[in-house]
Design an enzyme around this catalytic site. Structure first.
Site, PDB file in Angstrom:
ATOM      1  N   SER A  83      20.101 -46.943  26.534  1.00 53.48           N
ATOM      2  CA  SER A  83      19.322 -45.723  26.735  1.00 53.48           C
ATOM      3  C   SER A  83      20.306 -44.639  27.144  1.00 53.48           C
ATOM      4  O   SER A  83      21.411 -44.938  27.606  1.00 53.48           O
ATOM      5  CB  SER A  83      18.294 -45.948  27.850  1.00 53.48           C
ATOM      6  OG  SER A  83      17.758 -44.722  28.315  1.00 53.48           O
ATOM      7  N   TYR A  96      15.398 -49.266  36.626  1.00 54.66           N
ATOM      8  CA  TYR A  96      15.505 -49.246  35.164  1.00 54.66           C
ATOM      9  C   TYR A  96      16.895 -48.782  34.740  1.00 54.66           C
ATOM     10  O   TYR A  96      17.538 -49.412  33.890  1.00 54.66           O
ATOM     11  CB  TYR A  96      14.440 -48.321  34.573  1.00 54.66           C
ATOM     12  CG  TYR A  96      14.627 -48.075  33.095  1.00 54.66           C
ATOM     13  CD1 TYR A  96      14.319 -49.058  32.164  1.00 54.66           C
ATOM     14  CD2 TYR A  96      15.131 -46.867  32.623  1.00 54.66           C
ATOM     15  CE1 TYR A  96      14.502 -48.848  30.797  1.00 54.66           C
ATOM     16  CE2 TYR A  96      15.307 -46.639  31.266  1.00 54.66           C
ATOM     17  CZ  TYR A  96      14.996 -47.627  30.362  1.00 54.66           C
ATOM     18  OH  TYR A  96      15.188 -47.416  29.021  1.00 54.66           O
ATOM     19  N   LYS A 100      20.120 -50.514  32.600  1.00 53.47           N
ATOM     20  CA  LYS A 100      20.758 -49.975  31.399  1.00 53.47           C
ATOM     21  C   LYS A 100      22.252 -49.713  31.622  1.00 53.47           C
ATOM     22  O   LYS A 100      23.048 -49.861  30.691  1.00 53.47           O
ATOM     23  CB  LYS A 100      20.040 -48.704  30.941  1.00 53.47           C
ATOM     24  CG  LYS A 100      18.622 -48.965  30.449  1.00 53.47           C
ATOM     25  CD  LYS A 100      18.597 -49.993  29.315  1.00 53.47           C
ATOM     26  CE  LYS A 100      17.211 -50.204  28.751  1.00 53.47           C
ATOM     27  NZ  LYS A 100      17.201 -51.204  27.641  1.00 53.47           N
TER      28      LYS A 100
END
Length: 221
Positions: A83, A96, A100
């Site tokens: 991402s 999150y 990543k």
């Protein structure tokens, strides 16, 4: 095939069935992932651990399972969906984004380890894309937020997020990047695409941490 990246037996069985049926594995696309949003202080550690289990350990385990076959055939591509959040971590998505960032690091290490076997490791860095990911992440933030101070900022974040929804990129754009990567004879190590991807990665390079913090904080007041 049913495959749950938080269930080791499920992963093992799926890979074994493919190898038994096809005799080889050309490409692994590690696309499973979700966003467990909320302030670092308030996200329960059980939720944080599950975030890592799906986004990081599931990805790594799938790579472990396909690599023996890819080494044997001396070919293969592993595509890890990261991402722009693998390079840039705004508030309320810390777990999150941590997952990543980890995907980026694992991919960099693995890429050099397996290149000698004719295997490519490729990172895809999407920006904002139309999918159910957005609703899951925003709902997560609302459910865990209890502190009134955080609640004001979370509401601002959700409002800003909703304003972007109509501008988010269709998922076919990211599918096109993946196709480009797996069909290239000499793929790049990273591809990015989607709404705000290029601009965000560029600003991350040219602005200082404090400048980025100031821009984000001004939007969440």
């Amino acid at each position: 095939l049913q495959l749950d990246v938080a269930d080791d037996a499920s992963m093992v069985n799926a890979v074994e069935e493919i190898i038994n049926s096809e005799g080889k594995i050309d490409v692994l696309i590690n696309n499973a992932g979700f966003g467990s949003y909320g302030a670092i202080e308030e996200v329960p550690l059980a939720k944080a651990r599950y975030q890592m289990e799906v986004n990081v350990f599931g990805l790594a385990r799938m790579a472990q399972l396909v690599l023996p076959q890819m080494r044997k055939q001396h070919s293969g591509k592993i595509v890890n969906i990261s991402s722009i959040g693998g390079k840039f971590a705004p508030p309320f998505g810390g777990w999150y984004y941590a997952s990543k960032f980890a995907v980026e690091a694992l991919s960099d290490s693995m890429r050099v380890e397996v290149k000698q076997f004719g295997i490519n490791v490729i990172v895809i860095e999407p920006g904002l894309v139309k999918s159910e990911w957005n609703d899951i992440a925003m709902d997560s933030a609302l459910k865990v937020t209890k502190n009134k101070t955080y609640k004001k900022m979370v509401d601002k974040m959700i409002g800003m997020n909703h304003r972007f929804l109509t501008r988010n990129t269709e998922p076919e754009v990211i599918a096109g990047l993946i196709y480009k990567a797996i069909t290239a004879k000499h793929p790049r190590t990273r591809y990015h695409g989607g709404f705000m991807a290029g601009m965000t990665l560029f600003l991350r390079k040219i602005l200082t941490d404090k400048q980025i913090d100031m821009v984000i904080a001004s939007r969440l007041k």
